[in-house]
Structures are given as C-alpha cells and as structure tokens.
Design an enzyme around this catalytic site. Structure first.
Site, PDB file in Angstrom:
ATOM      1  N   ALA A 518       1.038  -1.236  -0.024  1.00 22.52           N
ATOM      2  CA  ALA A 518      -0.039   0.104  -0.252  1.00 22.52           C
ATOM      3  C   ALA A 518       1.042   1.454   0.061  1.00 22.52           C
ATOM      4  O   ALA A 518       0.665   2.373  -0.706  1.00 22.52           O
ATOM      5  CB  ALA A 518      -1.087   0.094   1.236  1.00 22.52           C
ATOM      6  N   GLU A 698       0.158  -7.365   8.309  1.00 27.35           N
ATOM      7  CA  GLU A 698       1.246  -8.122   9.032  1.00 27.35           C
ATOM      8  C   GLU A 698       1.285  -7.666  10.627  1.00 27.35           C
ATOM      9  O   GLU A 698       1.243  -8.631  11.440  1.00 27.35           O
ATOM     10  CB  GLU A 698       2.509  -7.982   8.315  1.00 27.35           C
ATOM     11  CG  GLU A 698       2.719  -8.396   6.801  1.00 27.35           C
ATOM     12  CD  GLU A 698       3.967  -8.395   6.384  1.00 27.35           C
ATOM     13  OE1 GLU A 698       4.229  -9.818   5.764  1.00 27.35           O
ATOM     14  OE2 GLU A 698       4.739  -7.727   6.442  1.00 27.35           O
TER      15      GLU A 698
END
Lengths: 735, 180
Positions: A518, A698
């Site tokens: 992103a 994550e």
C-alpha cells in the site's frame, strides 16, 4: 484521442515528507470506509482468478510427485503413462522447479526434478486432454529412486550460524547474574502453512516466442524475471496476468512449480496448458513457515527496568535456500536494555521449502518475546502493561538511531483502557462454573518498509482517470486504496477513476508483500497524480500547492473551472516512481500496536475458547478504514490460528508433511473467531513515504498469539511454551 | 482401461436447462460447472469437501460440489453464485457482503454466499445446530451464524464481517416475514 501529454514525478525518500499532500486535498475520499470497487465482481463470481478464462483448446497438467525424501530419480514408467487415455505428454524437464522462488528473488529458484529433497517434490508433469485423465495418469507415475537417508527433522541437527545474523552488546550473562528478576525460557513454535483459499494455478500459452501466463502471484515484476530465468528466455517475452489473487500470505511471492511446468508443456504441445495445483500439492510442495525454537533471556532491576535482552532462534530450511525465518527482527528495538544478544541458527532438513509467510519473523518472534515479558511481569510483580511502558526505549537501543515514530505507549494505554484491562485479576482468580477466565496482552510491532514502485495515472479528456500498475490485490484492498489515492489527489469522485492491476505489461510496482504494498504502490500512484496536478496548475497559471481539485473541477485564484475545460480535449499522463532512500537508514521505522485477549478455559477438558480480542494500532495514515480494519481482523485471526490450532506435523522418519489438507491443518473457522475490535490511532509518519501511510496487514498478526497465550496463563496458571495451546498441553496441568 | 462412454445428463442451472455429454464419469459437479459450463464463480479450494469454496445449492440444499459427481445430478436444479445476482443487480446477501466487507481476496466468497443463502432457509425451517439453545426453535444468534457457516473456510478471516453481513440480511428480512 490526442497523444497523452506526460510528466514524470520521481521521488526518493531521502528526507521526511514535508508536503503531506493528502492532508491538503479536498475530495474527502482518502481514508473513507468505502466499498471495494472490484467487490461487485467478487460477490457475483465474475472476478476471474488464475485457473479461469481458459483459452480455447486448453489442456490440463498434473504434477507427479516424489514419495521419498532424499535421493535421485533414476527411472520412470513414462512410456506406460504416455499410453494412458488422453495423455499427451509426460515431462521431465530439468527446468522444472525443486522449490518455488523466494520473495523478491528475481531469479530462478533451485531447479531439476531429478534430485529429490523432500517428500512431495514434483518429479514430472503429466498432460492430458482432460483434468480427470491427467490426474489419473499422474497417480500412475512410478519413479525409480536411488534413495538416501533424509534429515527428517531439525532435532539434534548441526546448525549454520551466519555471522551477519548474530549480535552482542554489553554483557548479557553479567546482567542476568546481577538482575533483580530474570527469565531464561525456551519456547517452540511449529511450522505453519499459508493455506490461501485459492490453490496455486497457472495457465500458459505461447504466441511465437511470447509467453503469457495467467497465474496467482503477488509480485509480478519479480515473477517475470524468475519465470524467464527458469525457462531460459528473455523477460521481455514474458507476460504474467494476476488480476485477482485468491489469497497469498507470502505463499505466492515467487513463481512456483505450476507456472514453469505449464509454460514448458504449452511450448512442447503448442496448446495452452493449465496446471492447477491440488491442495495437497500446495501444502507439501509450495512453502511453509519454519518451525522455531527460541531462547529468551530477560533481566530487569527491582523496578522492572530491563538491563538485558537475549533472543536466540533456531529455524530450518532446505539446502540451498538463502531465506531463513527472521525470528528476532523486531527484538533489537522493541524494548530497552543495555546488554543484548541476538542469535540466529539454521538447520538444513529434507522438508517442504521454508519461506516468507505473513509477517516473517515478527509473527512468531513477537508472541514469544511477549510471553517472556509476561513471565517477567509475573516474576517482578508488575502489571504487564506497566512493565512494557517502563521499557519503551527513547531511541533504537541497538543502533542509537531515532525512531521515525514510536507509538507503542499510546497503543498500550489506549488499548488497555478500551479493553477494560483494569478488571484483570491475578492468575487463576476468576472462574465461571466449568470455565476458567483469563486476560492477557501483548505488544505488537513490525518493521516498516518501502520498495521501489512505479505507476501511471491517465486523466482523460472527459474528466475520468485510469490508474495503471502491475501491483496485485491479494485481498488487501489495492483496488480500493489506489482508486482512492488517485481520486483524492485529482479531486474526482470514486466512480470516475478506474484502476487496472495485475498485468506485468503495466508499470512495475513493489507487489504485495511485507506490508509495503500500500505504501509503495500507493506512493507511486500519488506521485503520478501529483504530476497531473502540476500539469493542471501550469494550465491554470498557478502553483500546484495553490490548486484545489474537487468533484471534477479545479479551483485556483477564486475561480472554479471544470477539468474538462482545463483539459480542452487533451489527455494528461502522470508517471510516478517512488524509491526508498536515506530515511530507510537514518531512522528506525516500525508500526505499533497492543493486543488484548480474554479466554475461557474448560477446567474439565482444557478446551480454550477465545471470548474476545481487542487491538489498537498506530500505522500511519489509514487509506481506507474499512479495508484496513478487515486486514487487521484477518491478521488477528491468523494469530488465533498460531495460538490455538495451526501446526504442520512432520513424520519423524522422513519429514513428510502429515496433515497436508484443510481437514487436518486447522486454520480458524468462523466459530473459532469471536468478537474482535480494532482501533486505529490517528498517525502520520513523514519518514515512511509521501503519503505518510505504513504497513498494516502483518502488524495485526504480530503479538496476537502472545496475548492469547498470556490469557491462558492468567486463566489457568499454566505456561504453554510449545505453540499452539492444544488441549493435550493443558489437560494434565489444569487446576 | 474402460473405453470412454457417453453419459448425457440434463441439469437445470440457474434456471437454464443444460444438456451435458460427459465422456468421463469421473467429472465432479464442480468441474462440470467450471470447465464444461464456464461457470467459474464456483471455486475449487480443496477438492475434498474440506473448505466449502465450491458450495452450490442443489434442489434447495447446499452441497460441496467437489464431492459430488456430475452424473449423479441428472434432472437436478442447481443454483450457483452466477444465478443469485449480477454486478448492478446484486442479491441482498451479495450487497451485504460488499457493504460489510465480508471478503478480502474473494475466493471463498461465492461459496460463503451460497452457503449463507441456504443456511438462512435451514434456520427458517427450524433446523437446530450444535449451538442451539432451543432445539425446536433455534434463534439467529451470532454464534448460530458462526456455527452454521463454519463449513466455509476463509483464510483472509473475514468472518466477523461475514457474520455482520448475514445478520443484516436476516434482520432486514425478519419484519417483512412478520408482516406477512
């Protein structure tokens, strides 16, 4: 249509961002919880994944695989199998892969199916007219082996200790001796499997020397290089299409068996070939996360201030693989302490290739460090949240570099408040009938990265825009956020921006991995849009900084002009390129969070029921509140799996992956996942990238399993130091 | 080896009568839909009935189409995700999955939505589950949704949003039923 007028805007992150474009734009779509633009295709079954949209004449390939763990294939009943109904070819090409490529490899992985390194390794591709024929024929393949004794497990094996991955600071042994409180514990975490819902698949077809592969991959620019290298052809002749990827989690970072096999077969047969891996093949022959053994040493003074931190890890992988699970990645900077040891040891085993899986390193290292911190808190008689707050360093204690931003304390305080941490009782003090109730917490931390990424934005004469990059959307929300970034920067409603992804012929992006997608691809899109803003400003005779774009109009100098009028029939093109620079080195960048869990453990059966999970994260600007929250929910559920259910089991005789299907490898199911709450702290990190956004997906799985394990201890008084906390590890120790 | 034989079967798929000549009795219903009829909305996740990605509705009941041979379905009425709605004309569950972000990668999604469609009917028909407090009249608790949807795995773990999407549709439908 007139030729596009192009402007490039290329930027290297050598300085913290001072422009903060997305805080001075006016469209109001950035960060908004908008639906995914590709969502209608996904919920109606119209989004086409790799093994769909077969070209006419497509035939089917199925991999035949080794039943021994180590040795050589010295013969095969290929003539017999070729004679079976529908069989077109049996391929034993030395270019077939041993292992999939590691993330960002950009070159071929270990090849040659003649030498066997693990049970389930592909040895040949059988191609037939139909899938049923190919499957049947592949099962009839009988290799002759010259077998060797395998290294079935890492237990008791000698290890490589790469010097670059060891670190010592001060004298940890002395700190341990002098400490008021100390912890010296060893934990183990099992090997795990990505288990994306879409099995790896590739459909290859050739047009002359040009190869097109529909595949399920995360990082197309690297995948093109890997596939070309593996086949011995020019990268310019390879096109990969991955418009929709049915989950990756690191398991589809590099090219895998199916793409190479399909390409070789399609070339030989002159027909398109589909190779869709069977689920069992995905488990056994793609990638796993390594099992780990971790020794953690913590020393603190009477006030709970850490004087020593030691974290040593033992992991495994196949011979010839450079990747090894970076277990201690966040330990050097998470907590203070002047005496430190980091250790890293790798055993070579004959098991499925180990590679990156969601948050490689922190996903298993952080929960263990956080369990050890919980043990230290108990030993020191200090509240676990307070212990962590007392040990947040003012700078990276291993390098002396400043943090770009350290929001751990904010996350811990806000998270504890929102969860009701104050209601936590001491160990074993809360019971509701059969159920022992406990609360636990963990810090969440994950390194933050930026990777080189390029994108093009085209503003058409009709005032609509198109975003183009080879970025992938593996479920993370790339289509949504890249559309939002372009729409925000160009002042366009969402429905006037179309985002085209997943085609390696488009400008090369970072790809999806390491939570940098992103930030990297997004920055490239923002820069491309900014290049168009600059062109528009020139046309209006103002500075870009004085330009306001909103709802398809430009406002400059108190005058509003529709974009179509500014364009006057022209097409403007912006090309954006972002590169990591000095801010990668001058500051420590990370994302931060705090996770809180409440569990109920049956005093009779040891069954653990997770009652609720709550997490607070600080990870820069949120680009889409809806998809960002979904990333976190998914990450936290990943953590539930690590804590309670997921475990690759290897046969100690030959190392084979015993529970290689979805009935036996237990990813969380719907009923395993309770109420979860996610809170994002308002955050900006100017060192990260020009959007001041950071990684999310994550971080959310770093720490979760530690919070759950600590809650189990709070409920029962039992420390499970061998993940996951299955019933057998609790049953005989219940109060 | 047995010689290939023709097995003509007739399926009504999403309201359209389809006659299939299968040269091979080993073709699963899933592969018949995906490869013979081009209906690739139904997904293959495990091919073993373990993940639910291939869920379709056969004669009103949800099944794993990978565990069923196509030749067993001569004369059956089959609904796949393509038959529920289309972009621009979404079925209520499809719209709710979109709005509640009840998916990420989207691969398990058709199976989830087909399963949810049939599951709500099962609940309306009063079928109990292992988490039902009242075995004769189960209520639509969140746990009831979670349990009944646990045959559909989602590695992205959109589960909380899937529950929210299903609940929204069930709640919207409830008053209309009362009024009727």
């Amino acid at each position: 249509m007139s030729a596009p007028i192009e402007l490039k805007l290329h930027h290297t992150m050598d300085r913290p961002d001072s422009d903060n474009l997305l805080d001075r734009t006016a469209q109001g779509v950035i960060s908004a919880p908008l639906d995914r633009p590709e969502g209608p295709l996904k919920v109606t079954g119209r989004a086409t994944y790799a093994d769909e949209d077969h070209p006419d004449g497509t035939v089917h390939g199925v991999l035949a695989r080794a039943s021994v763990a180590r040795g050589w294939v010295v013969g095969m009943n290929t003539a017999e199998v070729r004679a079976m109904p529908g069989v077109l070819d049996v391929i034993r090409d030395p270019r077939l892969l041993r292992s999939p490529a590691q993330g960002q490899a950009s070159r071929a992985p270990v090849q040659n199916p003649a030498e066997i390194f693990y049970v389930g390794q592909p040895v040949a591709l059988v191609v037939a007219e139909t899938l049923e024929q190919a499957r049947h024929a592949a099962l009839a393949i009988r290799p002759d082996y010259e077998a060797r004794e395998p290294v079935a497990t890492a237990d008791g094996q000698p290890c490589e200790t790469p010097p670059a991955k060891q670190a010592t600071q001060g004298d940890l042994d002395a700190a341990m001796t002098a400490a008021a409180h100390r912890i010296d514990v060893t934990y183990t975490t099992p090997a795990m499997s990505h288990a994306a819902m879409e099995p790896h698949a590739a459909v290859a077809s050739w047009d002359g020397d040009r190869l097109t592969v529909r595949s399920s991959n995360q990082m197309l620019k690297h995948n093109v290089a890997e596939l070309a290298d593996a086949l011995g052809i020019r990268p310019g002749n390879v096109r990969i299409l991955s418009q929709y990827v049915g989950g990756g989690f690191g398991g589809k970072l590099g090219i895998s068996h199916e793409a190479v096999a399909a390409a070789i077969a399609a070339r030989r047969l002159g027909r398109p070939v589909s190779v869709a891996l069977h689920r069992r093949t995905v488990f056994e022959a793609t990638m796993r996360r390594s099992e780990t053994r971790q020794r953690v040493r913590l020393a603190c003074d009477a006030d709970g201030r850490l004087t020593g931190v030691g974290h040593e890890a033992w992991v495994s992988n196949l011979k010839g693989e450079r990747f090894s699970e970076p277990v201690t990645q966040a330990t050097p900077f998470t907590y203070a302490g002047e005496n430190r040891v980091i250790g890293h040891h790798v055993a070579r085993v004959n098991q499925t290739t180990a590679g990156s899986m969601r948050a490689p390193g922190e996903a298993v290292g952080v929960p263990v460090l956080e369990c050890a911190m919980d043990e230290l808190a108990e030993a020191a008689g200090i509240d676990p949240v307070e212990l962590r707050i007392r040990n947040i360093p003012s700078e990276d204690p291993s390098t002396g570099k400043p943090f770009s931003s350290n929001r751990l304390e904010d996350c811990l305080r806000a998270g504890a408040e929102a969860f009701g941490w104050a209601d936590r009782r001491l160990t074993g003090q809360r019971r509701e009938g059969e159920w022992l109730i406990g609360m636990g917490m963990a810090s969440a931390v994950r390194v933050n990265m930026l990777e080189t990424s390029e994108a093009t934005v085209i503003l058409l004469a009709d005032g609509t825009a198109r975003v183009e990059t080879d970025m992938t959307d593996i479920g993370t929300g790339s289509y949504a956020i890249l559309t939002q970034i372009a729409a925000e920067a160009l002042g366009l409603p969402m429905d006037r921006v179309t985002t085209v992804l997943g085609d390696s012929d488009l400008p090369p992006a970072s790809g999806s991995g390491g939570s940098f997608g992103a930030a990297s691809a997004g920055s490239a899109v923002m820069l491309a849009a900014q290049a168009i803003r600059t062109q528009l400003a020139r046309r209006l005779g103002c500075d870009e900084a004085e330009l306001t774009l909103k709802d398809g109009a430009a406002i400059a100098g108190n005058r509003m002009t529709p974009l179509t009028e500014v364009l006057a029939g022209d097409v403007l093109k912006g090309n954006g390129l972002i590169k990591p620079g000095k801010t990668e080195k001058t500051v420590r960048q990370a994302t931060w969070g705090a996770q809180f869990a409440e569990v109920a453990v049956s005093a009779l059966t040891g069954e653990v029921r997770l009652r609720r999970l709550a997490a607070t994260f600080a990870c820069g600007r949120i680009l889409n509140e809806k998809t960002a929250r979904s990333q976190c929910l998914g990450g936290m559920a990943f953590g539930i799996g690590s804590a309670l259910t997921e475990e690759v089991m290897n046969d100690p005789r030959d190392g084979h992956f015993v529970n290689r299907d979805m009935a036996e490898y237990h990813i969380p199911a719907n009923l395993d996942v309770p109420e979860m709450t996610v809170t994002f702290l308002p955050d900006r990190d100017p060192h990260a990238n020009p959007m001041q956004a950071k990684g999310i997906g994550e971080l959310a799985c770093c720490g979760t399993a530690g919070a759950i394990m600590n809650a189990i201890h709070n409920a029962t008084g039992i420390r499970v130091r061998d993940f996951p906390a299955t019933v057998d590890k609790l049953l005989d120790r219940l109060p | 080896m047995p010689a290939p034989t023709d097995h003509p079967i007739t399926l009504t798929v999403n309201g359209t009568v389809e006659t299939l000549v299968l040269a091979d009795p080993r073709v699963s219903l899933l592969d018949a839909l995906r490869q013979r009829l081009g209906l690739t909305g139904t997904k293959k996740g495990c091919d073993h009935g373990q993940c639910g990605a291939c869920t379709v509705i056969v004669n009103g009941r949800r099944i794993n189409s990978c565990l069923s041979l196509a030749v067993m379905h001569d004369g059956d009425a089959i609904t796949t995700i393509e038959g529920l709605g289309a972009p621009g004309a979404l079925a209520p569950l499809q719209a709710a999955f979109l709005h509640h972000d009840g998916f990420q990668c989207g691969y398990c999604t058709p199976g989830q939505i087909m399963s949810a469609t049939a599951m709500l009917e099962e609940l309306r028909a009063g079928w109990p589950s292992v988490v039902s407090d009242d075995l004769t009249a189960p209520a639509l608790s969140d746990d009831e949704i979670r349990e009944r949807m646990s045959g559909n795995l989602c590695r992205c773990a959109a589960y909380p949003n899937i529950v929210a999407a299903i609940r929204a549709v069930a709640d919207a439908a409830a008053p209309a039923e009362d009024a009727a």
